[in-house]
Design a protein around this motif. Structure first.
Motif, PDB file in Angstrom:
ATOM      1  N   ASP A 136      -6.419  -8.824   2.395  1.00  0.00           N
ATOM      2  CA  ASP A 136      -5.323  -8.764   1.418  1.00  0.00           C
ATOM      3  C   ASP A 136      -4.414  -7.575   1.717  1.00  0.00           C
ATOM      4  O   ASP A 136      -3.186  -7.692   1.659  1.00  0.00           O
ATOM      5  N   PHE A 137      -5.001  -6.435   2.041  1.00  0.00           N
ATOM      6  CA  PHE A 137      -4.200  -5.246   2.365  1.00  0.00           C
ATOM      7  C   PHE A 137      -3.409  -5.458   3.652  1.00  0.00           C
ATOM      8  O   PHE A 137      -2.219  -5.148   3.718  1.00  0.00           O
ATOM      9  N   LEU A 138      -4.061  -5.979   4.669  1.00  0.00           N
ATOM     10  CA  LEU A 138      -3.424  -6.100   5.975  1.00  0.00           C
ATOM     11  C   LEU A 138      -2.294  -7.130   6.007  1.00  0.00           C
ATOM     12  O   LEU A 138      -1.432  -7.069   6.884  1.00  0.00           O
ATOM     13  N   GLU A 139      -2.280  -8.049   5.048  1.00  0.00           N
ATOM     14  CA  GLU A 139      -1.216  -9.053   4.982  1.00  0.00           C
ATOM     15  C   GLU A 139       0.075  -8.477   4.401  1.00  0.00           C
ATOM     16  O   GLU A 139       1.118  -9.115   4.455  1.00  0.00           O
ATOM     17  N   LEU A 140       0.006  -7.264   3.856  1.00  0.00           N
ATOM     18  CA  LEU A 140       1.145  -6.678   3.145  1.00  0.00           C
ATOM     19  C   LEU A 140       1.857  -5.616   3.973  1.00  0.00           C
ATOM     20  O   LEU A 140       1.278  -5.038   4.900  1.00  0.00           O
ATOM     21  N   SER A 141       3.091  -5.323   3.566  1.00  0.00           N
ATOM     22  CA  SER A 141       3.819  -4.201   4.159  1.00  0.00           C
ATOM     23  C   SER A 141       3.175  -2.902   3.660  1.00  0.00           C
ATOM     24  O   SER A 141       2.419  -2.907   2.684  1.00  0.00           O
ATOM     25  N   GLN A 147       4.419  -0.408   1.991  1.00  0.00           N
ATOM     26  CA  GLN A 147       4.759  -0.112   0.603  1.00  0.00           C
ATOM     27  C   GLN A 147       3.970  -1.014  -0.352  1.00  0.00           C
ATOM     28  O   GLN A 147       3.489  -0.553  -1.386  1.00  0.00           O
ATOM     29  N   ASP A 148       3.835  -2.283   0.011  1.00  0.00           N
ATOM     30  CA  ASP A 148       3.091  -3.207  -0.851  1.00  0.00           C
ATOM     31  C   ASP A 148       1.595  -2.891  -0.847  1.00  0.00           C
ATOM     32  O   ASP A 148       0.904  -3.163  -1.831  1.00  0.00           O
ATOM     33  N   ARG A 149       1.096  -2.324   0.237  1.00  0.00           N
ATOM     34  CA  ARG A 149      -0.318  -1.922   0.276  1.00  0.00           C
ATOM     35  C   ARG A 149      -0.583  -0.849  -0.774  1.00  0.00           C
ATOM     36  O   ARG A 149      -1.610  -0.871  -1.451  1.00  0.00           O
ATOM     37  N   LEU A 150       0.350   0.088  -0.890  1.00  0.00           N
ATOM     38  CA  LEU A 150       0.197   1.151  -1.888  1.00  0.00           C
ATOM     39  C   LEU A 150       0.211   0.540  -3.298  1.00  0.00           C
ATOM     40  O   LEU A 150      -0.574   0.945  -4.155  1.00  0.00           O
ATOM     41  N   GLN A 151       1.066  -0.444  -3.513  1.00  0.00           N
ATOM     42  CA  GLN A 151       1.130  -1.120  -4.805  1.00  0.00           C
ATOM     43  C   GLN A 151      -0.200  -1.829  -5.107  1.00  0.00           C
ATOM     44  O   GLN A 151      -0.703  -1.770  -6.224  1.00  0.00           O
ATOM     45  N   LEU A 163      -4.144   1.705   5.310  1.00  0.00           N
ATOM     46  CA  LEU A 163      -3.508   2.656   4.400  1.00  0.00           C
ATOM     47  C   LEU A 163      -3.267   4.018   5.040  1.00  0.00           C
ATOM     48  O   LEU A 163      -2.803   4.941   4.376  1.00  0.00           O
ATOM     49  N   ASN A 164      -3.592   4.150   6.315  1.00  0.00           N
ATOM     50  CA  ASN A 164      -3.526   5.454   6.972  1.00  0.00           C
ATOM     51  C   ASN A 164      -2.141   6.083   6.925  1.00  0.00           C
ATOM     52  O   ASN A 164      -2.016   7.302   6.894  1.00  0.00           O
ATOM     53  N   GLU A 165      -1.083   5.252   6.937  1.00  0.00           N
ATOM     54  CA  GLU A 165       0.272   5.799   6.883  1.00  0.00           C
ATOM     55  C   GLU A 165       0.718   6.059   5.451  1.00  0.00           C
ATOM     56  O   GLU A 165       1.581   6.900   5.208  1.00  0.00           O
ATOM     57  N   ALA A 166       0.156   5.356   4.497  1.00  0.00           N
ATOM     58  CA  ALA A 166       0.591   5.463   3.105  1.00  0.00           C
ATOM     59  C   ALA A 166      -0.170   6.527   2.313  1.00  0.00           C
ATOM     60  O   ALA A 166       0.317   7.017   1.303  1.00  0.00           O
ATOM     61  N   VAL A 167      -1.359   6.867   2.778  1.00  0.00           N
ATOM     62  CA  VAL A 167      -2.243   7.764   2.032  1.00  0.00           C
ATOM     63  C   VAL A 167      -2.680   8.890   2.964  1.00  0.00           C
ATOM     64  O   VAL A 167      -2.895   8.675   4.155  1.00  0.00           O
TER      65      VAL A 167
END
Length: 150
Positions: free
Chosen positions: A15-20, A22-26, A120-124
């Motif tokens: 589910d996470f990997l299917e998202l951009s 920004q959407d992963r953070l959401q 999430l490595n780039e978002a977190v």
């Protein structure tokens, strides 16, 4: 990716990997809103939970094996994390939802780097990812201890 990953955790990862990014953070924030409440017997007894020192925010976890009418090898993870720490709370929720209901063998087989596979490595921050890795390690250690004392 990893064939030993139990289905619930694999689905969460996918589910996470299917998202951009920004959407992963959401999605992580959505998980933070879905952290299961502690069972009644633990409410007011948070001192019985283990503090996850790797997390900057005060996160406390505990696991049960074969309790509350579950089969003898079924694991349940319980966690508390403050609403003011949505990233950490989201990580706790991912693990609580993804690990609860699995067998001891499945929980112990989850790769230690699972948190790194969520994209999430780039978002977190790396510190927050390390906190989730620490949470997973503590869950697995508690499961091993529960099995050893049974």
């Amino acid at each position: 990716m990893n064939d030993v990953l139990p289905q619930p955790l694999a689905e969460i990862r996918d589910d996470f990997l299917e998202l951009s990014q920004q959407d992963r953070l959401q999605l992580l924030l959505e998980f933070s809103d879905e952290l299961p409440a502690l069972p009644g017997r633990l409410q007011g007894h948070e001192d019985e939970l283990e503090r996850v020192e790797e997390c900057q925010s005060p996160v406390f976890i505990t696991v049960t094996v074969g309790e509350d009418g579950d089969a003898p090898d079924v694991v349940r993870m319980h966690a508390t994390a403050p609403r003011e720490a949505p990233t950490t709370r989201g990580f706790a929720s991912i693990l609580a939802q993804g690990l609860s209901g699995l067998s001891v063998e499945q929980v112990l087989a989850v790769p230690a780097d699972y948190p790194l596979t969520l994209g999430l490595n780039e978002a977190v921050s790396p510190l927050r990812i390390r906190g989730m890795v620490g949470m997973l390690g503590r869950v697995q250690r508690q499961v091993q201890a529960a099995v050893a004392s049974a």
